[in-house]
Design a protein around this motif. Structure first.
Motif, PDB file in Angstrom:
ATOM      1  N   SER A   1       5.341   8.210  -7.819  1.00 21.40           N
ATOM      2  CA  SER A   1       5.842   7.485  -6.688  1.00 21.40           C
ATOM      3  C   SER A   1       4.798   7.782  -5.722  1.00 21.40           C
ATOM      4  O   SER A   1       4.627   8.972  -5.404  1.00 21.40           O
ATOM      5  CB  SER A   1       7.185   7.511  -6.459  1.00 21.40           C
ATOM      6  N   ALA A   2       4.230   6.787  -4.822  1.00 25.59           N
ATOM      7  CA  ALA A   2       3.600   7.249  -3.613  1.00 25.59           C
ATOM      8  C   ALA A   2       3.498   6.213  -2.508  1.00 25.59           C
ATOM      9  O   ALA A   2       3.738   5.011  -2.834  1.00 25.59           O
ATOM     10  CB  ALA A   2       1.991   7.585  -4.034  1.00 25.59           C
ATOM     11  N   SER A   3       3.544   6.712  -1.551  1.00 25.52           N
ATOM     12  CA  SER A   3       3.375   5.549  -0.318  1.00 25.52           C
ATOM     13  C   SER A   3       1.717   5.456   0.100  1.00 25.52           C
ATOM     14  O   SER A   3       1.077   6.548   0.234  1.00 25.52           O
ATOM     15  CB  SER A   3       4.022   6.141   1.105  1.00 25.52           C
ATOM     16  N   ILE A   4       1.509   4.352   0.115  1.00 21.23           N
ATOM     17  CA  ILE A   4       0.100   3.999   0.308  1.00 21.23           C
ATOM     18  C   ILE A   4      -0.273   3.411   1.624  1.00 21.23           C
ATOM     19  O   ILE A   4       0.367   2.289   2.040  1.00 21.23           O
ATOM     20  CB  ILE A   4      -0.553   3.200  -0.934  1.00 21.23           C
ATOM     21  N   GLN A   5      -1.371   3.816   2.420  1.00 20.59           N
ATOM     22  CA  GLN A   5      -1.710   3.220   3.781  1.00 20.59           C
ATOM     23  C   GLN A   5      -2.566   2.031   3.620  1.00 20.59           C
ATOM     24  O   GLN A   5      -3.868   2.125   3.833  1.00 20.59           O
ATOM     25  CB  GLN A   5      -2.059   4.318   4.598  1.00 20.59           C
ATOM     26  N   ALA A   6      -1.989   1.061   3.040  1.00 20.80           N
ATOM     27  CA  ALA A   6      -2.861  -0.216   2.570  1.00 20.80           C
ATOM     28  C   ALA A   6      -1.979  -1.447   2.690  1.00 20.80           C
ATOM     29  O   ALA A   6      -0.502  -1.185   2.388  1.00 20.80           O
ATOM     30  CB  ALA A   6      -3.499  -0.120   1.343  1.00 20.80           C
ATOM     31  N   PRO A   7      -2.205  -2.659   3.179  1.00 23.27           N
ATOM     32  CA  PRO A   7      -1.300  -3.752   3.086  1.00 23.27           C
ATOM     33  C   PRO A   7      -0.846  -4.102   1.631  1.00 23.27           C
ATOM     34  O   PRO A   7      -1.614  -3.911   0.907  1.00 23.27           O
ATOM     35  CB  PRO A   7      -2.049  -4.815   3.583  1.00 23.27           C
ATOM     36  N   TYR A   8       0.243  -4.492   1.527  1.00 29.25           N
ATOM     37  CA  TYR A   8       0.767  -5.027   0.372  1.00 29.25           C
ATOM     38  C   TYR A   8      -0.075  -5.893  -0.304  1.00 29.25           C
ATOM     39  O   TYR A   8      -0.295  -5.645  -1.634  1.00 29.25           O
ATOM     40  CB  TYR A   8       2.210  -5.496   0.564  1.00 29.25           C
ATOM     41  N   PRO A   9      -0.733  -6.726   0.172  1.00 30.73           N
ATOM     42  CA  PRO A   9      -1.705  -7.714  -0.583  1.00 30.73           C
ATOM     43  C   PRO A   9      -2.812  -6.842  -1.432  1.00 30.73           C
ATOM     44  O   PRO A   9      -3.271  -7.476  -2.251  1.00 30.73           O
ATOM     45  CB  PRO A   9      -2.043  -8.798   0.288  1.00 30.73           C
ATOM     46  N   VAL A  10      -3.277  -6.187  -0.664  1.00 30.67           N
ATOM     47  CA  VAL A  10      -4.345  -5.287  -0.994  1.00 30.67           C
ATOM     48  C   VAL A  10      -4.054  -4.505  -2.359  1.00 30.67           C
ATOM     49  O   VAL A  10      -4.818  -4.355  -3.321  1.00 30.67           O
ATOM     50  CB  VAL A  10      -4.938  -4.338   0.160  1.00 30.67           C
ATOM     51  N   VAL A  11      -2.989  -3.719  -2.130  1.00 26.68           N
ATOM     52  CA  VAL A  11      -2.516  -2.892  -3.179  1.00 26.68           C
ATOM     53  C   VAL A  11      -2.380  -3.546  -4.643  1.00 26.68           C
ATOM     54  O   VAL A  11      -2.565  -3.411  -5.503  1.00 26.68           O
ATOM     55  CB  VAL A  11      -1.227  -2.035  -2.665  1.00 26.68           C
ATOM     56  N   LEU A  12      -1.527  -4.931  -4.257  1.00 25.78           N
ATOM     57  CA  LEU A  12      -1.200  -5.680  -5.507  1.00 25.78           C
ATOM     58  C   LEU A  12      -2.548  -6.093  -6.258  1.00 25.78           C
ATOM     59  O   LEU A  12      -2.608  -6.231  -7.374  1.00 25.78           O
ATOM     60  CB  LEU A  12      -0.083  -6.880  -5.115  1.00 25.78           C
ATOM     61  N   ALA A  13      -3.233  -6.708  -5.268  1.00 27.26           N
ATOM     62  CA  ALA A  13      -4.729  -6.957  -5.935  1.00 27.26           C
ATOM     63  C   ALA A  13      -5.296  -6.109  -6.734  1.00 27.26           C
ATOM     64  O   ALA A  13      -5.911  -6.416  -7.656  1.00 27.26           O
ATOM     65  CB  ALA A  13      -5.412  -7.720  -4.579  1.00 27.26           C
ATOM     66  N   LEU A  14      -5.411  -4.977  -6.248  1.00 22.07           N
ATOM     67  CA  LEU A  14      -6.102  -3.690  -6.913  1.00 22.07           C
ATOM     68  C   LEU A  14      -5.182  -3.585  -8.316  1.00 22.07           C
ATOM     69  O   LEU A  14      -5.997  -3.276  -9.156  1.00 22.07           O
ATOM     70  CB  LEU A  14      -6.066  -2.277  -5.998  1.00 22.07           C
ATOM     71  N   LEU A  15      -4.054  -3.455  -8.290  1.00 19.37           N
ATOM     72  CA  LEU A  15      -3.320  -3.284  -9.720  1.00 19.37           C
ATOM     73  C   LEU A  15      -3.379  -4.442 -10.564  1.00 19.37           C
ATOM     74  O   LEU A  15      -3.440  -4.175 -11.773  1.00 19.37           O
ATOM     75  CB  LEU A  15      -1.955  -2.827  -9.314  1.00 19.37           C
ATOM     76  N   LEU A  16      -3.459  -5.615  -9.886  1.00 24.85           N
ATOM     77  CA  LEU A  16      -3.792  -6.772 -10.878  1.00 24.85           C
ATOM     78  C   LEU A  16      -5.333  -6.610 -11.390  1.00 24.85           C
ATOM     79  O   LEU A  16      -5.658  -7.542 -12.177  1.00 24.85           O
ATOM     80  CB  LEU A  16      -3.382  -8.136 -10.009  1.00 24.85           C
ATOM     81  N   ASP A  17      -6.282  -6.023 -10.696  1.00 28.30           N
ATOM     82  CA  ASP A  17      -7.420  -6.008 -10.893  1.00 28.30           C
ATOM     83  C   ASP A  17      -7.716  -5.075 -12.297  1.00 28.30           C
ATOM     84  O   ASP A  17      -8.126  -3.925 -11.797  1.00 28.30           O
ATOM     85  CB  ASP A  17      -8.385  -5.783  -9.899  1.00 28.30           C
ATOM     86  N   HIS A  18      -7.336  -5.320 -13.377  1.00 26.57           N
ATOM     87  CA  HIS A  18      -7.090  -4.412 -14.300  1.00 26.57           C
ATOM     88  C   HIS A  18      -8.472  -3.773 -14.838  1.00 26.57           C
ATOM     89  O   HIS A  18      -8.576  -2.882 -15.272  1.00 26.57           O
ATOM     90  CB  HIS A  18      -6.644  -5.229 -15.882  1.00 26.57           C
ATOM     91  N   THR A  19      -9.607  -4.476 -14.693  1.00 27.57           N
ATOM     92  CA  THR A  19     -10.827  -3.998 -14.905  1.00 27.57           C
ATOM     93  C   THR A  19     -11.079  -2.818 -13.825  1.00 27.57           C
ATOM     94  O   THR A  19     -12.409  -2.071 -14.362  1.00 27.57           O
ATOM     95  CB  THR A  19     -12.026  -5.213 -14.873  1.00 27.57           C
ATOM     96  N   ALA A  20     -10.591  -2.780 -12.834  1.00 26.75           N
ATOM     97  CA  ALA A  20     -10.650  -1.553 -11.905  1.00 26.75           C
ATOM     98  C   ALA A  20     -10.203  -0.231 -12.317  1.00 26.75           C
ATOM     99  O   ALA A  20     -10.363   0.706 -11.585  1.00 26.75           O
ATOM    100  CB  ALA A  20     -10.484  -2.051 -10.493  1.00 26.75           C
ATOM    101  N   ARG A  21      -9.261  -0.378 -13.197  1.00 25.89           N
ATOM    102  CA  ARG A  21      -8.601   0.873 -13.713  1.00 25.89           C
ATOM    103  C   ARG A  21      -9.477   1.926 -13.949  1.00 25.89           C
ATOM    104  O   ARG A  21      -8.970   3.138 -13.516  1.00 25.89           O
ATOM    105  CB  ARG A  21      -7.569   0.569 -14.891  1.00 25.89           C
ATOM    106  N   PRO A  22     -10.500   1.719 -14.461  1.00 20.81           N
ATOM    107  CA  PRO A  22     -11.469   3.043 -14.377  1.00 20.81           C
ATOM    108  C   PRO A  22     -11.740   3.902 -13.321  1.00 20.81           C
ATOM    109  O   PRO A  22     -12.325   4.961 -13.193  1.00 20.81           O
ATOM    110  CB  PRO A  22     -12.915   2.727 -15.205  1.00 20.81           C
TER     111      PRO A  22
END
Length: 221
Positions: A62-83
């Motif tokens: 678990s971690a707290s991230i200094q970024a807005p919720y939509p940005v973090v969600l979009a990153l995790l939903l961008d599965h091709t960005a996992r690498p």
């Protein structure tokens, strides 16, 4: 070189889950009891707990991230960005997208010598409501991604909780339980049991913050 026994295998799961940072036939327990902190630094906490009728420990980071919720969600939903945030994930590609909320994704993980590489196909779904999103993934058999030289992982499950804290910060919690499908050297178990989940979450936090800055700069143009 010593190869791990049953007890080593449980400790190995900590590292392997982190290596994949994504994936057990067993379901997640509903209770929050039994978690033991393995590392707690710089706002990132890694936990583990035993699971009944399983030789593998369940993992949570678990971690707290200094970024807005939509940005973090979009990153995790961008599965091709996992690498970009998982150092051992060499390839990630979407095989099928039934709806924007349901996808089948192929992941390939380059493992350190002498461990054979791993790959898997996950069915991923997300439910986003009122500033809290739950993303779940389960390993599946999929003939559209034939197994090559890598060992195919078929028993894996993960759950991500992405929660809005305020306008500019978000909490991300990952819980995972999986079967790595084969023996791993004891030294690799020890090396990855804490460091890999911690470092993956650290890189995820950095990347999300960078994307938030870029999004803000774009708006100001």
């Amino acid at each position: 070189m010593r190869w791990f026994n049953k007890m080593d295998y449980k400790h190995y799961a900590l590292g392997w889950v982190a290596v994949l940072f994504s994936l057990a036939g067993a379901a997640f327990a509903d209770t929050d009891e039994g978690w033991q902190i393995r590392k707690d630094e710089q706002g990132i906490t890694v936990y583990a707990r035993e699971v009944a009728d399983s030789p593998i420990d369940e993992i949570r980071a678990s971690a707290s991230i200094q970024a807005p919720y939509p940005v973090v969600l979009a990153l995790l939903l961008d599965h091709t960005a996992r690498p970009q945030w998982n150092a051992l994930c060499q390839e990630a590609r979407v095989l099928q997208s039934g709806t924007p909320d349901e996808q089948r994704v192929y992941f390939y993980y380059k493992m350190p010598w002498p461990v054979t590489d791993r790959d898997l196909v996950m069915a991923l779904s997300v439910n986003d409501a009122d500033g809290v999103a739950i993303m779940k993934g389960t390993a599946i058999a999929d003939d559209t991604a034939p197994a090559g030289k890598a060992v195919r992982v078929l028993k894996a499950r993960e759950e991500w909780r992405i929660e809005r804290l305020d306008e500019n910060s978000t909490r991300v919690t990952m819980t995972a339980l999986m079967d790595p499908a084969g023996p791993i050297p004891a030294w690799l178990i020890n090396a990855m049991s804490v460091s890999q989940p911690y470092e993956a979450m650290e890189q995820l936090r950095l990347l999300a913050s960078q994307r938030a800055v870029a999004a803000t700069a774009q708006i100001k143009k």
